[in-house]
Structures are given as structure tokens and as C-alpha cells.
Enzyme design. Sequence first.
Site, PDB file in Angstrom:
ATOM      1  N   LYS A  58     -69.488  56.689 -90.284  1.00 15.99           N
ATOM      2  CA  LYS A  58     -70.470  55.636 -90.581  1.00 15.99           C
ATOM      3  C   LYS A  58     -70.708  54.703 -89.394  1.00 15.99           C
ATOM      4  O   LYS A  58     -71.505  53.774 -89.522  1.00 15.99           O
ATOM      5  CB  LYS A  58     -69.990  54.813 -91.782  1.00 15.99           C
ATOM      6  N   SER A  76     -73.445  47.479 -98.376  1.00 11.52           N
ATOM      7  CA  SER A  76     -73.116  46.871 -97.081  1.00 11.52           C
ATOM      8  C   SER A  76     -74.267  47.089 -96.094  1.00 11.52           C
ATOM      9  O   SER A  76     -74.616  46.187 -95.330  1.00 11.52           O
ATOM     10  CB  SER A  76     -71.824  47.473 -96.538  1.00 11.52           C
ATOM     11  N   HIS A  87     -68.271  44.412-104.209  1.00 11.91           N
ATOM     12  CA  HIS A  87     -66.897  44.927-104.098  1.00 11.91           C
ATOM     13  C   HIS A  87     -65.910  43.950-104.757  1.00 11.91           C
ATOM     14  O   HIS A  87     -65.001  44.357-105.470  1.00 11.91           O
ATOM     15  CB  HIS A  87     -66.486  45.077-102.623  1.00 11.91           C
ATOM     16  N   ARG A 140     -73.144  51.901-109.207  1.00 10.84           N
ATOM     17  CA  ARG A 140     -74.267  50.947-109.230  1.00 10.84           C
ATOM     18  C   ARG A 140     -75.457  51.498-109.991  1.00 10.84           C
ATOM     19  O   ARG A 140     -76.046  50.828-110.807  1.00 10.84           O
ATOM     20  CB  ARG A 140     -74.674  50.576-107.799  1.00 10.84           C
TER      21      ARG A 140
HETATM   22  N1  COA Z   1     -71.212  46.619-104.799  1.00  8.56           N
HETATM   23  C1  COA Z   1     -71.904  46.674-103.662  1.00  8.56           C
HETATM   24  N2  COA Z   1     -71.912  47.730-102.852  1.00  8.56           N
HETATM   25  C2  COA Z   1     -71.167  48.777-103.216  1.00  8.56           C
HETATM   26  C3  COA Z   1     -70.413  48.796-104.382  1.00  8.56           C
HETATM   27  C4  COA Z   1     -70.454  47.650-105.199  1.00  8.56           C
HETATM   28  N3  COA Z   1     -69.774  47.585-106.338  1.00  8.56           N
HETATM   29  N4  COA Z   1     -69.800  49.973-104.473  1.00  8.56           N
HETATM   30  C5  COA Z   1     -70.139  50.666-103.390  1.00  8.56           C
HETATM   31  N5  COA Z   1     -70.966  49.941-102.636  1.00  8.56           N
HETATM   32  C6  COA Z   1     -71.629  50.365-101.413  1.00  8.56           C
HETATM   33  C7  COA Z   1     -70.812  50.182-100.192  1.00  8.56           C
HETATM   34  O1  COA Z   1     -71.061  48.924 -99.604  1.00  8.56           O
HETATM   35  C8  COA Z   1     -71.307  51.298 -99.318  1.00  8.56           C
HETATM   36  O2  COA Z   1     -72.462  50.882 -98.656  1.00  8.56           O
HETATM   37  P1  COA Z   1     -72.894  51.513 -97.273  1.00  8.56           P
HETATM   38  O3  COA Z   1     -73.067  52.990 -97.503  1.00  8.56           O
HETATM   39  O4  COA Z   1     -74.143  50.807 -97.003  1.00  8.56           O
HETATM   40  O5  COA Z   1     -71.774  51.218 -96.306  1.00  8.56           O
HETATM   41  C9  COA Z   1     -71.696  52.389-100.317  1.00  8.56           C
HETATM   42  O6  COA Z   1     -71.862  51.741-101.533  1.00  8.56           O
HETATM   43  C10 COA Z   1     -70.662  53.435-100.586  1.00  8.56           C
HETATM   44  O7  COA Z   1     -69.537  53.156 -99.867  1.00  8.56           O
HETATM   45  P2  COA Z   1     -68.073  52.937-100.349  1.00  8.56           P
HETATM   46  O8  COA Z   1     -67.951  52.700-101.785  1.00  8.56           O
HETATM   47  O9  COA Z   1     -67.483  51.909 -99.446  1.00  8.56           O
HETATM   48  O10 COA Z   1     -67.536  54.303-100.063  1.00  8.56           O
HETATM   49  P3  COA Z   1     -67.648  55.013 -98.722  1.00  8.56           P
HETATM   50  O11 COA Z   1     -68.648  56.113 -98.909  1.00  8.56           O
HETATM   51  O12 COA Z   1     -67.891  54.091 -97.586  1.00  8.56           O
HETATM   52  O13 COA Z   1     -66.180  55.502 -98.613  1.00  8.56           O
HETATM   53  C11 COA Z   1     -64.349  56.916 -99.071  1.00  8.56           C
HETATM   54  C12 COA Z   1     -65.847  56.713 -99.113  1.00  8.56           C
HETATM   55  C13 COA Z   1     -63.679  56.196 -97.917  1.00  8.56           C
HETATM   56  C14 COA Z   1     -63.785  56.378-100.362  1.00  8.56           C
HETATM   57  C15 COA Z   1     -64.158  58.429 -98.978  1.00  8.56           C
HETATM   58  O14 COA Z   1     -64.869  58.897 -97.856  1.00  8.56           O
HETATM   59  C16 COA Z   1     -62.703  58.825 -98.837  1.00  8.56           C
HETATM   60  O15 COA Z   1     -62.015  58.880 -99.808  1.00  8.56           O
HETATM   61  N6  COA Z   1     -62.270  59.122 -97.605  1.00  8.56           N
HETATM   62  C17 COA Z   1     -60.894  59.509 -97.309  1.00  8.56           C
HETATM   63  C18 COA Z   1     -60.821  60.994 -96.958  1.00  8.56           C
HETATM   64  C19 COA Z   1     -60.757  61.809 -98.197  1.00  8.56           C
HETATM   65  O16 COA Z   1     -59.855  61.747 -98.996  1.00  8.56           O
HETATM   66  N7  COA Z   1     -61.790  62.655 -98.356  1.00  8.56           N
HETATM   67  C20 COA Z   1     -61.925  63.510 -99.487  1.00  8.56           C
HETATM   68  C21 COA Z   1     -62.690  62.779-100.569  1.00  8.56           C
HETATM   69  S1  COA Z   1     -63.041  63.888-101.881  1.00  8.56           S
END
Ligand code: COA
Length: 173
Positions: A53, A142, A29, A104
Amino acid sequence: MTYEPFIAEETTDTVAVYPGTFDPITMGHIDIIRRALEIFDRVIIAVARNPAKTPLFSLEERLQMIRDSFTSEEDGRIEIEAVEGLLVDFAYRKGAKAIVRGLRAVSDFDYEFQMALMNRRLEREVETVFLMTAFRWIYISSSIIKDAARHGGDISGLVPDHVCERLREKFLR
Ligand code: COA
């Protein structure tokens, strides 16, 4: 939340929102945020509560770990905020031009593509910008870091030291 609905903040800066759950923040991140700062004047790190989550860390703990991950120089160009409701509404209100996401592997693509298209349908003024995750962080998430830490694995170097310490404390309890 302190922002008013549908009133965009006036700014001449180019602003991006980098959303996620950050449970916890990883070096992957941080790499994306630092690279986004090369492109945008300011980056708002939007921390989703994400009850779906069932995060290990509370929202306040996640916000604090992110705050502790950046230098005071970077601090001036970074904002860290909890986000509730639609991400595009938050981005619009903040005057952001873009949502930044890290890719990724090919396996990330379907989900990200779907989310980007939905966000575009909801708010055409906010673009999604994808940055390729640096090769050295391609395999981390994560969840995988928490799993390794839970079983006593060495996760140093994959998260900042203070995050390593927090994970150690969590799993000692
Ligand atoms: N390096 C390491 N890990 C990474 C990464 C990177 N560059 N990019 C993503 N990840 C990992 C994260 O750690 C996470 O791991 P986990 O699933 O083990 O926790 C995973 O990839 C994806 O998670 P993240 O990028 O944090 O996104 P998310 O799925 O947790 O969050 C939101 C998604 C919050 C962005 C999305 O649900 C959202 O926009 N919510 C708001 C409500 C909304 O508008 N909804 C409509 C969306 S269309």
C-alpha cells in the site's frame, strides 16, 4: 518480532486481534476497537507494514498515532503491535480467539469473506468476527481522508485531532 513461532501464550482472557494498515487510524477504526472491547477482555491492534500500500506514514508513526488515540483506562486492555508474516500465526501465538474486522458496505464483503475463509483454512482455532461499522463512519477510509487532507479539505471529526495535525504537517512539507 519478539514472539516465538507456534507457541500460544497462556491466557484466561478472551483476546481479539484487530488488524489493519492504519495509515492513519480513523474514527471508524476507533469505533470498532471500542466496540470490540465490549465483547473481548483485550484487543491487540496488529499494525501491518503493508509495503503493497506504500503507506504515507512510517510504521513507527502509525503505531504512535494509535497509542495517542486511547485513554489510559483503555490502554490497560489494548496492545498495539507491528505484525509481520501470517496474521493467523500472530493471532494464535497471542492466544487470540478471534480476528475482528469492520464491515462498511456490501463492497467490503467479497474481500473480507475471502480473507476470513483463507484465514480459517490456515488456522481453525482463530475465528473471524465482523462488526458493522457505525453508520456515521460508513463512507470513510484512510485513503479518502488522506486525499481530502492532501487537497486542503476539512477532515476534523473523521480522525482524532492529533492525526489531523500529523496529516497537516505531512502535506505542508
Ligand atoms: N472505518 C473506516 N475505515 C475502515 C474501517 C472502518 N471501520 N475498516 C476498514 N477501513 C478502511 C481502512 O482505512 C482501509 O483503507 P485504505 O484502503 O484506504 O487504507 C481499508 O478500509 C481496508 O484496510 P484495513 O482494514 O486496514 O485492512 P488492510 O487491507 O489495510 O489490511 C490486512 C489487511 C493487514 C489485515 C491483511 O492484509 C493481512 O492480514 N495481512 C497479513 C498477511 C496475511 O496473513 N495474509 C493472508 C490474509 S488471508
